[in-house]
Design an enzyme around this catalytic site. Structure first.
Site, PDB file in Angstrom:
ATOM      1  NE  ARG A   1     -88.614   6.248 -30.527  1.00 31.60           N
ATOM      2  CZ  ARG A   1     -88.777   6.565 -29.287  1.00 31.60           C
ATOM      3  NH1 ARG A   1     -88.578   7.931 -29.030  1.00 31.60           N
ATOM      4  NH2 ARG A   1     -89.578   6.029 -28.567  1.00 31.60           N
TER       5      ARG A   1
ATOM      6  CG  ASP B   1     -86.949   9.270 -26.174  1.00 31.22           C
ATOM      7  OD1 ASP B   1     -87.886   9.534 -26.486  1.00 31.22           O
ATOM      8  OD2 ASP B   1     -86.661   8.619 -25.234  1.00 31.22           O
TER       9      ASP B   1
ATOM     10  CG  MET C   1     -71.215   7.209   3.276  1.00 35.54           C
ATOM     11  SD  MET C   1     -69.326   6.922   3.698  1.00 35.54           S
ATOM     12  CE  MET C   1     -68.956   6.027   2.145  1.00 35.54           C
ATOM     13  N   GLY C   2     -74.171   9.615   0.235  1.00 29.96           N
ATOM     14  CA  GLY C   2     -74.613  10.256  -0.675  1.00 29.96           C
ATOM     15  C   GLY C   2     -74.039   9.997  -2.073  1.00 29.96           C
ATOM     16  CE1 TYR C   3     -72.180  12.570  -7.836  1.00 24.07           C
ATOM     17  CE2 TYR C   3     -72.176  10.310  -8.634  1.00 24.07           C
ATOM     18  CZ  TYR C   3     -72.049  11.624  -9.001  1.00 24.07           C
ATOM     19  OH  TYR C   3     -72.120  12.023 -10.255  1.00 24.07           O
TER      20      TYR C   3
ATOM     21  CG  HIS D   1     -76.447   4.102  -6.509  1.00 21.66           C
ATOM     22  ND1 HIS D   1     -77.079   3.020  -5.898  1.00 21.66           N
ATOM     23  CD2 HIS D   1     -75.281   4.045  -5.794  1.00 21.66           C
ATOM     24  CE1 HIS D   1     -76.429   2.549  -4.845  1.00 21.66           C
ATOM     25  NE2 HIS D   1     -75.301   3.182  -4.925  1.00 21.66           N
TER      26      HIS D   1
ATOM     27  CD  GLN E   1     -68.043   4.875   6.471  1.00 22.69           C
ATOM     28  OE1 GLN E   1     -68.852   5.283   7.310  1.00 22.69           O
ATOM     29  NE2 GLN E   1     -68.444   4.172   5.432  1.00 22.69           N
TER      30      GLN E   1
ATOM     31  N   GLY F   1     -78.494  -1.982   2.811  1.00 25.25           N
ATOM     32  CA  GLY F   1     -78.622  -2.653   1.630  1.00 25.25           C
ATOM     33  C   GLY F   1     -77.879  -3.798   1.872  1.00 25.25           C
TER      34      GLY F   1
ATOM     35  CB  SER G   1     -71.295   6.144  -4.541  1.00 19.14           C
ATOM     36  OG  SER G   1     -72.424   6.157  -3.917  1.00 19.14           O
ATOM     37  NE  ARG G   2     -65.274   3.234  -2.058  1.00 18.01           N
ATOM     38  CZ  ARG G   2     -65.857   3.454  -1.046  1.00 18.01           C
ATOM     39  NH1 ARG G   2     -66.720   2.435  -0.749  1.00 18.01           N
ATOM     40  NH2 ARG G   2     -65.319   3.860   0.011  1.00 18.01           N
TER      41      ARG G   2
HETATM   42  P1  AMP Z   1     -73.494   4.084   1.044  1.00 14.58           P
HETATM   43  O1  AMP Z   1     -73.913   5.538   0.745  1.00 14.58           O
HETATM   44  O2  AMP Z   1     -72.612   3.459   0.108  1.00 14.58           O
HETATM   45  O3  AMP Z   1     -72.791   4.188   2.311  1.00 14.58           O
HETATM   46  O4  AMP Z   1     -74.824   3.203   1.133  1.00 14.58           O
HETATM   47  C1  AMP Z   1     -75.740   3.783   1.912  1.00 14.58           C
HETATM   48  C2  AMP Z   1     -76.993   2.555   1.999  1.00 14.58           C
HETATM   49  O5  AMP Z   1     -77.276   2.044   0.692  1.00 14.58           O
HETATM   50  C3  AMP Z   1     -76.212   1.233   2.637  1.00 14.58           C
HETATM   51  O6  AMP Z   1     -76.889   0.367   3.459  1.00 14.58           O
HETATM   52  C4  AMP Z   1     -75.879   0.519   1.652  1.00 14.58           C
HETATM   53  O7  AMP Z   1     -75.680  -0.932   1.837  1.00 14.58           O
HETATM   54  C5  AMP Z   1     -77.085   0.712   0.656  1.00 14.58           C
HETATM   55  N1  AMP Z   1     -76.792   0.482  -0.730  1.00 14.58           N
HETATM   56  C6  AMP Z   1     -75.733   0.904  -1.680  1.00 14.58           C
HETATM   57  N2  AMP Z   1     -75.749   0.280  -2.790  1.00 14.58           N
HETATM   58  C7  AMP Z   1     -76.826  -0.294  -2.860  1.00 14.58           C
HETATM   59  C8  AMP Z   1     -77.305  -1.305  -3.885  1.00 14.58           C
HETATM   60  N3  AMP Z   1     -76.581  -1.569  -4.974  1.00 14.58           N
HETATM   61  N4  AMP Z   1     -78.492  -2.125  -3.490  1.00 14.58           N
HETATM   62  C9  AMP Z   1     -79.231  -1.803  -2.460  1.00 14.58           C
HETATM   63  N5  AMP Z   1     -78.624  -0.984  -1.348  1.00 14.58           N
HETATM   64  C10 AMP Z   1     -77.600  -0.352  -1.502  1.00 14.58           C
END
Ligand code: AMP
Length: 422
Positions: A84, A96, A173-175, A177, A204, A290, A329-330
């Site tokens: 390193r 690391d 909807m979770g997951y 990021h 939805q 978002g 999340s997708r």
């Molecule tokens: P979701 O879990 O996909 O329904 O998203 C929940 C909220 O997070 C929504 O208002 C999305 O628009 C927002 N969101 C999802 N992806 C992003 C991203 N890459 N940047 C900013 N906001 C996001």
């Protein structure tokens, strides 16, 4: 001897070999006994400049007789032995080794902070750590309150409301990021209390869509949400949200008959209905959405204005991976080849922006330019590419005033969306 957890990572040279060698060095060290090592996970580089190689990450549970600073020194020695070079922060590295936890000790020194300050927001730490210690993950997840019941959620917030505390709300909807976390950070910064809902809303999703396979991991989400400032998670069951006698829907007309509304009939009705319900339950001062889901944010803003809802809707910028792909999340559905292809979406939008800034006014030409760039990567299909008025979502022949360039494209079985405002 005390129990200690380490994070291991490499993104230079033979990554697997580097990590396995690091484990060998740990085993050879006089003050260390390696008890468990996780599998190794491939991860996109985090915080590194664009074009940085992917990381391979793992975690190890060890017992050690070293004090924290002596352990740090030993780990740095091992890193040096493995080649390193201490170049700039975020530059590629052969190895690391981070101290994640050292018994139950808290260390706050300029060169050593334990527990590792960023571990809760990093998937590349949480996933391998869960393998070597599911108990730690459980404990971290329990640090934030999760409420599943609607009356309990109302009761929890009644106190805050009686004290006039402002409530920020992030529906998801979770997951989670970094995109979600950016909304949560803002929600906490601007309000006394930040509520995050996690609900994969069946209403939805179309019958052929990914409701069943949508990624779910409430433990991981709790840790990440809390790290960003969430005070309480509302995670209701579908049965409570939609009991047998559920007959009432919110339909925002006109704005939903275009873009995503065409290929996902009923989607925005499901979104508006659930968000309306969530607003009634949480009664937030501000709700955060978002820009990545621009049409959704516009639909919600319009619903709130049309129905005189007493709250502010705040729309935050799209957070992207280092190659420009909008976080979603997708994205977890994409295989490595599809993931590499998908970076073309933002590249094509960037090129369109450049053309427009240098004088192009024809939507037709801009759209055909985007189409050409995307088709070059051979996606599974293009759902739509459109230039529309940013307020009405009506198609525009000429690019004048505030315009939205939006697209939806299939990579394998995954449909991704993105947009820019010009
Ligand atoms: P979701 O879990 O996909 O329904 O998203 C929940 C909220 O997070 C929504 O208002 C999305 O628009 C927002 N969101 C999802 N992806 C992003 C991203 N890459 N940047 C900013 N906001 C996001």
């Amino acid at each position: 001897m005390v129990t200690c957890y380490l994070g291991l990572g490499s993104n230079l040279g033979n990554k697997k070999k580097n990590i396995l060698l690091a484990v060998k060095y740990l085993q050879k060290s006089k003050g260390i006994k390696v008890e468990k090592v996780s599998r190794l996970y491939e991860n996109p580089p985090c915080g590194c400049p664009a074009g940085s190689p992917d990381f391979l990450n793992g975690a190890a549970k060890i017992r050690t007789s070293f004090a924290p600073l002596a352990l740090l020194k030993e780990l740095k020695n091992i890193e040096t032995c493995l080649g390193r070079k201490r170049a700039k922060r975020f530059s590629p590295r052969t190895i690391d080794i981070d101290i994640l936890f050292y018994a139950n000790k808290k260390v706050t020194l300029p060169n050593l902070k334990i527990p590792h300050p960023r571990l809760k927001m990093r998937d590349f730490v949480l996933a391998p750590l869960k393998e070597v210690s599911p108990e730690i993950i459980k404990k971290l997840a329990s640090e934030v309150k999760i409420i599943k019941d609607i009356p309990a959620m109302r009761a929890f917030l009644a106190h805050a409301r009686s004290k006039n505390m402002s409530i920020g709300f992030v529906p998801t909807m979770g997951y989670l990021h970094e995109g979600h976390l950016s909304l949560i950070r803002r929600g906490k910064k601007e309000n006394v209390i930040c509520v995050v809902s996690i609900f994969v809303n069946p209403l939805q999703f179309g019958p052929e869509e990914d409701f069943k396979k949508y990624p779910r991991d409430i433990e991981r989400d709790s840790i990440k949400a809390q790290s960003a400032g969430c005070d309480v998670i509302f995670a209701p069951e579908a049965k409570q949200m939609y009991p047998n006698s559920f007959f009432t829907y919110v339909d925002v007309e006109k704005l939903t008959g275009t873009l995503c509304g065409v290929s996902r009939p009923g989607h925005f009705k499901g979104v508006a209905t659930v968000v309306n319900k969530l607003f009634n339950i949480i009664q937030p001062s501000v709700a955060y959405f978002g820009q990545k889901d621009y049409q959704q944010a516009l639909v919600i803003k319009t619903m709130a204005r049309n129905l005189n809802m007493p709250l502010k809707i705040s729309v935050m910028p799209t957070i992207r991976e280092t190659d420009g792909l909008a976080m979603s999340s997708r994205n977890t559905y994409l295989n490595p080849a599809e993931r590499a292809q998908a970076a073309v979406l933002y590249q094509s939008l960037g090129q369109a922006r450049k053309k427009i800034l240098s004088g192009e006014k024809s939507s037709k030409k801009v759209i055909s330019g985007i189409r050409k760039v995307i088709l070059n990567k051979k996606p599974a299909g293009i759902d739509y590419i459109a230039v529309v008025d940013a307020d009405t979502l009506e198609n525009k022949d000429m690019i004048q005033g505030k315009s939205l360039i939006a697209l939806a494209v299939w990579f394998g079985k995954t449909r991704l969306i993105d947009n820019i405002l010009v």
